[in-house]
Design a protein around this motif. Structure first.
Motif, short mmCIF file in Angstrom:
data_model
loop_
_atom_site.label_atom_id
_atom_site.label_comp_id
_atom_site.label_asym_id
_atom_site.label_seq_id
_atom_site.Cartn_x
_atom_site.Cartn_y
_atom_site.Cartn_z
N LEU A 219 -18.04 15.42 8.69
CA LEU A 219 -17.32 15.00 7.49
C LEU A 219 -15.82 15.13 7.68
O LEU A 219 -15.05 14.23 7.33
N GLY B 243 -27.55 18.03 7.61
CA GLY B 243 -26.50 17.04 7.45
C GLY B 243 -25.13 17.70 7.43
O GLY B 243 -24.95 18.83 7.88
N ALA B 244 -24.16 16.99 6.87
CA ALA B 244 -22.79 17.48 6.87
C ALA B 244 -22.64 18.78 6.09
O ALA B 244 -21.90 19.68 6.51
N PHE B 245 -23.34 18.91 4.98
CA PHE B 245 -23.10 20.05 4.10
C PHE B 245 -23.90 21.29 4.50
O PHE B 245 -23.52 22.40 4.13
N THR C 117 -28.27 10.56 8.79
CA THR C 117 -27.71 11.10 7.56
C THR C 117 -28.48 12.34 7.12
O THR C 117 -29.59 12.57 7.57
N GLY C 118 -27.85 13.11 6.24
CA GLY C 118 -28.43 14.38 5.85
C GLY C 118 -29.35 14.29 4.66
O GLY C 118 -29.59 13.20 4.11
N THR D 290 -29.06 15.54 1.53
CA THR D 290 -28.55 15.61 0.16
C THR D 290 -28.38 14.22 -0.42
O THR D 290 -28.46 13.21 0.28
N ASP E 86 -25.59 13.16 -1.58
CA ASP E 86 -24.19 12.80 -1.46
C ASP E 86 -24.03 11.67 -0.44
O ASP E 86 -24.53 11.75 0.68
N GLN F 44 -21.59 10.82 1.32
CA GLN F 44 -20.78 11.16 2.50
C GLN F 44 -21.55 12.01 3.51
O GLN F 44 -21.03 12.31 4.58
N ASP F 45 -22.76 12.36 3.19
CA ASP F 45 -23.53 13.30 4.01
C ASP F 45 -24.15 12.61 5.22
O ASP F 45 -25.37 12.51 5.34
N THR F 46 -23.29 12.12 6.12
CA THR F 46 -23.76 11.43 7.32
C THR F 46 -23.15 12.06 8.55
O THR F 46 -21.97 12.41 8.56
#
Length: 373
Positions: free
Chosen positions: A289, A280-282, A314-315, A317, A319, A321-323
């Motif tokens: 992100l 994901g994003a992180f 999505t990722g 985690t 979180d 926002q993790d998309t």
């Protein structure tokens, strides 16, 4: 139909990187701007096989830290071929780089000039000019750079400090899709050069930076179009011959990489279908992100079913926002254990990846696909 494999048994996520794709991208850059020296911005993807292949192809490099220089020296890159383009450097890194043989350093402040005069006496400096260009998908300007008047003053100040006033540089913003963005910056650089020549300072280098785009889910202009704009601006405005330098990153490595991920969950929420991936994003897609998912990676999946449905990717985690992407058409029967392939993923994925929430960053697997389109 491809059968599902339980998540965790696939060794994902990993970035599959095509070294022959890197060759093609580098040669495209060289063919477009044969008069320019290519200094790869290694922050984009510092994996050693990538650096080694670029070295074999004849590339030079641009760094932001002593650690990056260490990676280059480990594969035999002469320090004298390296540009230290970070405008604000750790003092100890300046000393280490200077001792190793790096002699060219970017600046955009008096404090940086003082730092280099102390840690690298006699070094060559090039000033970072601020740009006004907009329209890049990943805006990167605003943190660094000065206006033409300040740039000229800094280069005169370099000479007063016993440093060599060497060049001028700028960056128009990452993933710049407007080939004309370079013209204004080059004209401003030329004005600085003309003014300095009246005071007896003649620069040796014009570094037009990076920002050259990769092709994600939409077309971008050909590199030859960018080269035409750069060449025309130089011919029209630059008052005397200088070494031309480019610092591409994304344009060399993005399209050579495919992120291979596994679906770890599927769900329907609020009328939308979600596919949860093990990346994901992180832990790989921080640029999703950064750009609020405006940077859209082409995506396909291992089922490749004719019946399609729209998914939010999505990722792993917790979180919110993790998309990575919204509303992506994928196989309607996508299930846990299927693979998803996120393309044009060779830039800033593994370099940015963290272990946030305890999830591993992607691995790297290198392949060669000589002759592949």
């Amino acid at each position: 139909m491809t059968m599902s494999v339980p998540a965790g048994e696939l060794g994902t996520p990993y970035l599959r990187f095509d070294l022959d794709g890197l060759d093609r991208a580098y040669r495209a850059m060289r063919d477009a701007l044969p008069e320019a020296r290519v200094h790869y911005a290694m922050k984009c993807n510092p994996a050693r096989p990538i650096l080694a292949r670029l070295r074999e192809l004849g590339a030079s490099f641009e760094i932001a830290s002593a650690a990056e220089l260490g990676e280059l020296r480990a594969i035999g890159v002469p320090a004298a071929e390296v540009l230290f383009s970070n405008p604000v450097k750790v003092p100890a890194h300046v000393r280490q780089a200077w001792t190793a043989g790096v002699y060219r350093f970017a600046v955009d402040s008096d404090a940086e000039l003082d730092k280099i005069a102390s840690a690298a006496p006699g070094a060559a400096v090039y000033v970072r000019l601020a740009t006004t260009a907009g329209g890049s998908a990943v805006p990167s300007e605003g943190k660094f750079g000065v206006g033409p008047g300040a740039a000229a003053r800094l280069l005169r100040g370099a000479r007063a400090r016993g440093l060599r006033a060497y060049g001028i540089t700028f960056h128009v913003g990452s993933q710049m899709t407007d080939p004309g963005a370079w013209a204004d910056a080059i004209e401003r650089c030329a004005a600085v050069m003309t003014g300095l020549r009246r005071t007896g300072i003649r620069l040796a280098m014009l570094d037009v930076g990076g920002g050259f785009p990769a092709r994600y889910d939409s077309d971008v202009p050909d590199l030859r179009t960018y080269a035409k704009h750069i060449r025309t601006a130089i011919d029209r405005h630059v008052p005397y011959p200088v070494e031309l330098v480019v610092e591409p990153g994304r344009a060399l490595v993005a399209q050579a990489g495919v992120m291979v991920a596994t679906v770890i969950g599927v769900a329907r929420r609020g009328g939308a279908r979600w596919a949860h991936l093990d990346v994901g994003a992180f832990n790989g897609f921080m640029e999703a992100l950064e750009t609020r998912t405006a940077l859209r990676y082409p995506v396909c999946d291992s089922r490749d079913s004719p019946r399609r449905d729209s998914f939010h990717l999505t990722g792993p985690t917790c979180d919110s926002q993790d998309t990575v992407r919204y509303s992506v058409p994928l196989s309607a029967d996508l299930a846990v254990g299927d693979r998803v392939y996120l393309q044009v993923a060779g830039a800033y994925t593994t370099a940015y990846a963290s272990r946030f929430n305890g999830f591993d960053p992607p691995g790297l697997r290198f392949v060669c696909s000589a002759g592949a389109p």
